[in-house]
Design a protein around this motif. Structure first.
Motif, PDB file in Angstrom:
ATOM      1  N   ILE A 326       0.855  -1.202   0.000  1.00 21.50           N
ATOM      2  CA  ILE A 326       0.000   0.000   0.000  1.00 21.50           C
ATOM      3  C   ILE A 326       0.884   1.242   0.000  1.00 21.50           C
ATOM      4  CG2 ILE A 326      -1.794   1.261   1.238  1.00 21.50           C
ATOM      5  CD1 ILE A 326      -2.542  -1.420   2.584  1.00 21.50           C
ATOM      6  N   ILE A 327       0.637   2.144  -0.953  1.00 22.56           N
ATOM      7  CA  ILE A 327       1.380   3.404  -1.051  1.00 22.56           C
ATOM      8  C   ILE A 327       0.581   4.553  -0.424  1.00 22.56           C
ATOM      9  CG2 ILE A 327       2.419   5.079  -2.642  1.00 22.56           C
ATOM     10  CD1 ILE A 327       3.879   2.384  -2.522  1.00 22.56           C
ATOM     11  N   LEU A 328      -0.682   4.658  -0.792  1.00 25.63           N
ATOM     12  CA  LEU A 328      -1.574   5.693  -0.254  1.00 25.63           C
ATOM     13  C   LEU A 328      -2.875   5.053   0.188  1.00 25.63           C
ATOM     14  CD1 LEU A 328      -1.106   8.437  -3.031  1.00 25.63           C
ATOM     15  CD2 LEU A 328      -0.117   8.496  -0.733  1.00 25.63           C
ATOM     16  N   ASN A 329      -3.369   5.490   1.333  1.00 26.77           N
ATOM     17  CA  ASN A 329      -4.617   4.945   1.841  1.00 26.77           C
ATOM     18  C   ASN A 329      -5.512   6.098   2.319  1.00 26.77           C
ATOM     19  OD1 ASN A 329      -6.617   3.292   2.808  1.00 26.77           O
ATOM     20  ND2 ASN A 329      -5.495   2.634   4.628  1.00 26.77           N
ATOM     21  N   ASP A 330      -6.404   6.539   1.410  1.00 27.88           N
ATOM     22  CA  ASP A 330      -7.349   7.610   1.728  1.00 27.88           C
ATOM     23  C   ASP A 330      -6.628   8.923   2.054  1.00 27.88           C
ATOM     24  OD1 ASP A 330     -10.099   8.234   1.803  1.00 27.88           O
ATOM     25  OD2 ASP A 330     -10.051   8.328   3.991  1.00 27.88           O
ATOM     26  N   PHE A 331      -5.606   9.253   1.248  1.00 32.81           N
ATOM     27  CA  PHE A 331      -4.815  10.470   1.489  1.00 32.81           C
ATOM     28  C   PHE A 331      -5.541  11.694   0.923  1.00 32.81           C
ATOM     29  CE2 PHE A 331      -1.540  13.564   0.130  1.00 32.81           C
ATOM     30  CZ  PHE A 331      -0.965  13.810   1.381  1.00 32.81           C
ATOM     31  N   GLY A 345      11.016   9.685   3.666  1.00 37.20           N
ATOM     32  CA  GLY A 345      10.526   8.346   3.994  1.00 37.20           C
ATOM     33  C   GLY A 345      11.529   7.320   3.529  1.00 37.20           C
ATOM     34  N   LYS A 346      11.411   6.116   4.041  1.00 38.38           N
ATOM     35  CA  LYS A 346      12.330   5.054   3.669  1.00 38.38           C
ATOM     36  C   LYS A 346      12.170   4.704   2.198  1.00 38.38           C
ATOM     37  CE  LYS A 346      12.407   3.006   8.289  1.00 38.38           C
ATOM     38  NZ  LYS A 346      12.089   1.833   9.115  1.00 38.38           N
ATOM     39  N   ASN A 347      13.213   4.110   1.630  1.00 39.59           N
ATOM     40  CA  ASN A 347      13.133   3.651   0.247  1.00 39.59           C
ATOM     41  C   ASN A 347      11.987   2.646   0.103  1.00 39.59           C
ATOM     42  OD1 ASN A 347      15.345   5.177  -0.444  1.00 39.59           O
ATOM     43  ND2 ASN A 347      16.809   3.498  -0.307  1.00 39.59           N
ATOM     44  N   GLY A 348      11.236   2.805  -0.983  1.00 37.28           N
ATOM     45  CA  GLY A 348      10.156   1.856  -1.241  1.00 37.28           C
ATOM     46  C   GLY A 348       8.824   2.218  -0.622  1.00 37.28           C
ATOM     47  N   THR A 349       8.720   3.395   0.019  1.00 40.07           N
ATOM     48  CA  THR A 349       7.443   3.784   0.634  1.00 40.07           C
ATOM     49  C   THR A 349       6.532   4.542  -0.332  1.00 40.07           C
ATOM     50  OG1 THR A 349       8.554   5.716   1.595  1.00 40.07           O
ATOM     51  CG2 THR A 349       8.258   3.799   3.023  1.00 40.07           C
ATOM     52  N   GLY A 350       7.017   4.805  -1.557  1.00 38.22           N
ATOM     53  CA  GLY A 350       6.134   5.373  -2.575  1.00 38.22           C
ATOM     54  C   GLY A 350       6.300   6.850  -2.850  1.00 38.22           C
ATOM     55  N   LYS A 351       7.458   7.434  -2.528  1.00 32.80           N
ATOM     56  CA  LYS A 351       7.657   8.876  -2.712  1.00 32.80           C
ATOM     57  C   LYS A 351       7.602   9.266  -4.186  1.00 32.80           C
ATOM     58  CE  LYS A 351      11.630   8.898  -0.507  1.00 32.80           C
ATOM     59  NZ  LYS A 351      11.780   7.472  -0.168  1.00 32.80           N
ATOM     60  N   SER A 352       8.361   8.571  -5.030  1.00 28.42           N
ATOM     61  CA  SER A 352       8.368   8.895  -6.465  1.00 28.42           C
ATOM     62  C   SER A 352       7.014   8.575  -7.106  1.00 28.42           C
ATOM     63  CB  SER A 352       9.487   8.138  -7.186  1.00 28.42           C
ATOM     64  OG  SER A 352      10.747   8.600  -6.751  1.00 28.42           O
ATOM     65  N   SER A 353       6.373   7.501  -6.656  1.00 27.48           N
ATOM     66  CA  SER A 353       5.032   7.163  -7.181  1.00 27.48           C
ATOM     67  C   SER A 353       4.047   8.288  -6.869  1.00 27.48           C
ATOM     68  CB  SER A 353       4.535   5.856  -6.562  1.00 27.48           C
ATOM     69  OG  SER A 353       5.328   4.770  -6.986  1.00 27.48           O
ATOM     70  N   PHE A 354       4.147   8.875  -5.682  1.00 29.68           N
ATOM     71  CA  PHE A 354       3.274   9.974  -5.292  1.00 29.68           C
ATOM     72  C   PHE A 354       3.433  11.160  -6.251  1.00 29.68           C
ATOM     73  CE2 PHE A 354       2.716  13.994  -2.930  1.00 29.68           C
ATOM     74  CZ  PHE A 354       1.366  13.882  -2.607  1.00 29.68           C
ATOM     75  N   LEU A 355       4.671  11.467  -6.631  1.00 32.16           N
ATOM     76  CA  LEU A 355       4.907  12.574  -7.570  1.00 32.16           C
ATOM     77  C   LEU A 355       4.289  12.268  -8.934  1.00 32.16           C
ATOM     78  CD1 LEU A 355       8.616  13.606  -6.825  1.00 32.16           C
ATOM     79  CD2 LEU A 355       6.508  14.358  -5.717  1.00 32.16           C
ATOM     80  N   PHE A 502       5.923  16.051   4.007  1.00 32.01           N
ATOM     81  CA  PHE A 502       5.090  14.865   3.955  1.00 32.01           C
ATOM     82  C   PHE A 502       6.002  13.706   4.363  1.00 32.01           C
ATOM     83  CE2 PHE A 502       2.080  16.476   0.350  1.00 32.01           C
ATOM     84  CZ  PHE A 502       1.377  17.233   1.289  1.00 32.01           C
ATOM     85  N   VAL A 503       5.662  13.037   5.445  1.00 31.26           N
ATOM     86  CA  VAL A 503       6.482  11.932   5.955  1.00 31.26           C
ATOM     87  C   VAL A 503       5.813  10.617   5.568  1.00 31.26           C
ATOM     88  CG1 VAL A 503       7.582  10.910   7.975  1.00 31.26           C
ATOM     89  CG2 VAL A 503       7.170  13.387   7.903  1.00 31.26           C
ATOM     90  N   PHE A 504       6.434   9.870   4.656  1.00 24.39           N
ATOM     91  CA  PHE A 504       5.907   8.582   4.213  1.00 24.39           C
ATOM     92  C   PHE A 504       6.387   7.505   5.182  1.00 24.39           C
ATOM     93  CE2 PHE A 504       4.741  10.962   0.661  1.00 24.39           C
ATOM     94  CZ  PHE A 504       3.975  10.196  -0.223  1.00 24.39           C
ATOM     95  N   ARG A 505       5.446   6.977   5.976  1.00 27.57           N
ATOM     96  CA  ARG A 505       5.783   6.003   7.007  1.00 27.57           C
ATOM     97  C   ARG A 505       5.715   4.565   6.496  1.00 27.57           C
ATOM     98  NH1 ARG A 505       8.052   8.483  11.505  1.00 27.57           N
ATOM     99  NH2 ARG A 505       6.812  10.274  12.174  1.00 27.57           N
ATOM    100  N   GLY A 506       5.145   4.364   5.319  1.00 31.74           N
ATOM    101  CA  GLY A 506       4.902   2.998   4.828  1.00 31.74           C
ATOM    102  C   GLY A 506       3.492   2.561   5.161  1.00 31.74           C
ATOM    103  N   GLU A 507       3.018   1.488   4.520  1.00 32.88           N
ATOM    104  CA  GLU A 507       1.668   0.952   4.728  1.00 32.88           C
ATOM    105  C   GLU A 507       0.589   2.002   4.435  1.00 32.88           C
ATOM    106  OE1 GLU A 507       1.130  -2.276   5.349  1.00 32.88           O
ATOM    107  OE2 GLU A 507       3.297  -2.541   5.329  1.00 32.88           O
ATOM    108  N   GLY A 508       0.890   2.920   3.515  1.00 31.81           N
ATOM    109  CA  GLY A 508      -0.104   3.925   3.117  1.00 31.81           C
ATOM    110  C   GLY A 508      -0.229   5.103   4.061  1.00 31.81           C
ATOM    111  N   ILE A 509       0.587   5.167   5.105  1.00 28.55           N
ATOM    112  CA  ILE A 509       0.494   6.262   6.080  1.00 28.55           C
ATOM    113  C   ILE A 509       1.406   7.420   5.659  1.00 28.55           C
ATOM    114  CG2 ILE A 509       0.897   6.926   8.490  1.00 28.55           C
ATOM    115  CD1 ILE A 509       0.457   3.919   9.178  1.00 28.55           C
ATOM    116  N   VAL A 510       0.798   8.601   5.487  1.00 31.21           N
ATOM    117  CA  VAL A 510       1.540   9.816   5.154  1.00 31.21           C
ATOM    118  C   VAL A 510       1.159  10.893   6.159  1.00 31.21           C
ATOM    119  CG1 VAL A 510       2.050  11.553   3.395  1.00 31.21           C
ATOM    120  CG2 VAL A 510       1.493   9.211   2.693  1.00 31.21           C
ATOM    121  N   GLU A 511       2.157  11.413   6.872  1.00 27.57           N
ATOM    122  CA  GLU A 511       1.912  12.447   7.883  1.00 27.57           C
ATOM    123  C   GLU A 511       2.374  13.804   7.370  1.00 27.57           C
ATOM    124  OE1 GLU A 511       3.990  11.168  11.354  1.00 27.57           O
ATOM    125  OE2 GLU A 511       2.789   9.349  11.585  1.00 27.57           O
ATOM    126  N   ASN A 512       1.644  14.846   7.753  1.00 26.86           N
ATOM    127  CA  ASN A 512       2.021  16.215   7.394  1.00 26.86           C
ATOM    128  C   ASN A 512       2.701  16.850   8.601  1.00 26.86           C
ATOM    129  OD1 ASN A 512       2.248  18.722   6.258  1.00 26.86           O
ATOM    130  ND2 ASN A 512       0.091  19.249   6.422  1.00 26.86           N
TER     131      ASN A 512
END
Length: 619
Positions: A326-331, A345-355, A502-512
């Motif tokens: 999961i990259i994004l979950n109801d963001f 965020g760690k590698n593989g948490t979906g940063k480039s995919s988000f862009l 935007f902090v990508f924590r993994g498992e679709g969790i993104v914190e502002n």
């Protein structure tokens, strides 16, 4: 003790001379950074020192019997081997013993074989080595040791190469951009590792916090001449400014660049503290600090970009997965005018995919992306520029635009923008094939900026850029009036450019998070520490107790550290209070700033060691 001497080396490719008559030495326990502009031969110098290339003239003399390891940009492994097999294939007398012990563990019924393996581990004190070996692999996220090298990404291969070098502990370690392909957590661990370990380093890196905290000497190659600075990055900036001022008054612009950089360094908090004494929970206060940082910057380049309307970009209930990942979950997020957001965020948490989702280059599984009619994206990706054979530098940029409009009818032409990004008039008419990797990245940046976007997105823009170019880019971005999103592992760059994260924590969790990277680290480090999992060895004849008790010497060290930390805290407070006095001279400020920096570095080192020992004590 001298490990290696470089004597009058020169290198040229055809008519292009990279450098001539370079001489310097590397002594045991030095941690040296080699600083130069892109295209002046940094990687060639590393290759020559490591024996991967030969100079046209001169020689490299190394101490007899020393082991040199080189982390280059390209890795060559046997793709048929697994990660563990690749590590065990290296020349290290302890690794086969560990391998034998691990094989024996799989078949404990063979008591004789197990006992023999166990005794070898004892005899060579391999337990500590195994613990560090596993720690290094864990920190570099190489957890699946059975994974085949053929399935690894370029970044994973570089991390594997780094792990092998750290495990084997060479006498001299040569590093070419060691922080590339590492996420922020890995970089901070590596930084701490190099600070703590007695190891001789010679490296090229653009990571200025890394330079600041790891290096004790900087060698600069500038216009064919070598300059040595016995200190860290702040010291380098100070002394370079002095040197430029002495050489000629006509370089006032360059002098000011380094002066501003040094002033900024001195104003900033440390990007990472070992432990915080209090929890920061007033987010409004952090946000105010971020806003003030931006107001402190005096705009020099008044860009007249296309006006942004009231609606910029709105993200509604975004969902995105790749299989089970999961990259994004109801963001959800609604961008406001002028926001400057960093993504970490760690590698593989979906940063480039988000862009890619933001710019609608990638489909989403659910939700909606609404882009305002006036939005004009400028998107710098990690793929770089597509080279067309026979094109010249100036021709490449003019394909994307002729100029950037400024206020009051002024403008920056394509040629002036190239000059600003260190392509002189002669270089602008070079064929693109002649450019180094860093120069191509610089040109790619210029092609994005010349299009005058009002919403700029940069995905790892600092990779392969030299320190001077990074200064130029930062100053340009500080003047940039539009919306900005940056993905970067360069903490210094992020601190200077962004106001929130935007902090990508993994498992679709993104914190502002409403602050820059230093604010975030301080906030994170003030959280209660999770218990550290300790490993123990298995004995064949009697139960072994975990290595959690302090030895007599460690107990003495622990008590001394508490006293040292208390003294350093008092000393730090005294020096900081000095800056509150009236009438202090610039010379006094420089002297006290250097003293404060030394105190803070020593304090961090002692706190780190105190923390390690306290964890053993609690275990």
């Amino acid at each position: 003790m001298n490990l290696l001497s470089v004597e009058n080396i020169s290198k040229a490719y055809g008519e292009r001379v990279l450098f001539e008559d370079l001489s310097f030495g590397i002594n045991k326990d030095q941690k040296i950074a080699f600083v130069a502009k892109n295209g002046t031969g940094k990687t060639s110098v590393l290759n020559i020192i490591a024996g991967k290339d030969t100079p046209d003239n001169g020689q490299v003399v190394q101490r007899k019997g020393i082991h040199i390891a080189y982390l280059s940009q390209e890795q060559n492994f046997d793709s048929s081997l697994s990660i563990q097999e690749t590590i065990f294939a290296t020349e290290n007398k302890i690794l086969p013993i560990i391998k034998q012990y691990e094989e024996a563990l799989k078949n404990t019924e063979d008591a004789e074989n197990y006992q023999k393996a166990f005794e070898l581990m004892e005899q060579h004190n391999a337990w500590d080595f195994e613990t560090q070996y596993r720690l290094i692999l864990s920190k570099l996220k190489l957890d699946d040791l059975n994974q085949k090298v053929s399935t690894l990404s370029g970044g994973q291969k570089k991390r594997l190469a780094l792990a092998i070098i750290l495990i084997n502990k060479p006498d001299l370690l040569i590093l070419d951009e060691p922080t590339n392909h590492l996420d922020l957590e890995m970089i901070e661990w590596l930084e701490s590792f190099f600070k703590r370990e007695k190891i001789t380093l010679f490296m090229v890196t653009h990571d200025r916090y890394f330079l600041e905290r790891v290096c004790n000497e900087i060698i600069e190659l500038d216009q064919g001449n070598l300059y040595r600075y016995k200190g860290n990055y702040s010291y380098f900036l100070e002394k370079k400014e002095e040197r430029i001022a002495q050489e000629t008054s006509s370089t006032e612009k360059a002098k000011n660049l380094f002066k501003k950089e040094l002033d900024w360094m001195r104003r900033q908090p440390k990007a990472r503290t070992t432990k915080s004494k209090s929890r920061i929970d007033d987010f409004y206060e952090i946000k105010q600090k971020a806003k003030k940082r931006r107001q402190d910057h005096a705009v020099q380049l008044e860009i007249n970009m296309e006006r942004l309307g009231s609606k910029i970009v709105e993200l509604h209930h975004l969902k995105k997965s790749f299989g089970d990942k999961i990259i994004l979950n109801d963001f959800e997020y609604v961008f406001k005018k002028g926001e400057r957001i960093g993504i970490i965020g760690k590698n593989g948490t979906g940063k480039s995919s988000f862009l890619n989702i933001l710019t609608q280059k990638e489909a989403i599984d659910g939700g909606k992306v609404v882009v305002g009619e006036t939005v004009k994206f400028g998107y710098y990706t990690q793929k770089g520029i597509q080279i067309k054979e026979g094109q010249k530098v100036i021709e490449v940029i003019k394909e994307f635009g002729e100029y950037i409009p400024l206020t009051k009818g002024r403008k920056i032409s394509a040629s002036q923008l190239l000059e600003r990004f260190l392509f002189d008039r002669k270089k602008q008419y070079d064929f693109i094939e002649k450019l180094s990797g860093g120069e191509r990245k610089r040109l790619y940046l210029c092609t994005v900026l010349i299009q005058n976007p009002n919403f700029l997105i940069l995905d790892e823009p600092t990779n392969d850029l030299d320190v001077v170019t990074l200064n130029v880019l930062e100053n340009f971005l500080l003047d940039y009036p539009g919306n900005l999103i940056v993905v970067s592992h360069d903490r210094y760059f992020m601190d200077k450019i962004v106001d929130s994260l935007f902090v990508f924590r993994g498992e679709g969790i993104v914190e502002n998070f409403p602050g820059n990277y230093s604010d975030f680290r301080t906030y994170e480090d003030s959280k209660p520490q999770e218990p550290i999992q300790k490993t123990t060895k298995t004995t064949s004849t009697k139960e072994s107790s975990p290595k959690s008790k302090l030895s007599y010497l460690e107990k003495r060290e622990f008590g001394a550290l508490e006293k040292d930390i208390e003294k350093l805290e008092r000393k730090k407070t005294t020096v900081e209070s000095f800056f509150m006095k009236d009438g202090i001279t610039e010379e006094e400020v420089n002297e006290k700033s250097k003293e404060l920096q030394e105190i803070i570095s020593l304090l961090e080192e002692k706190e780190e060691r105190w923390f390690e020992l306290s964890m053993k004590l609690e275990g």
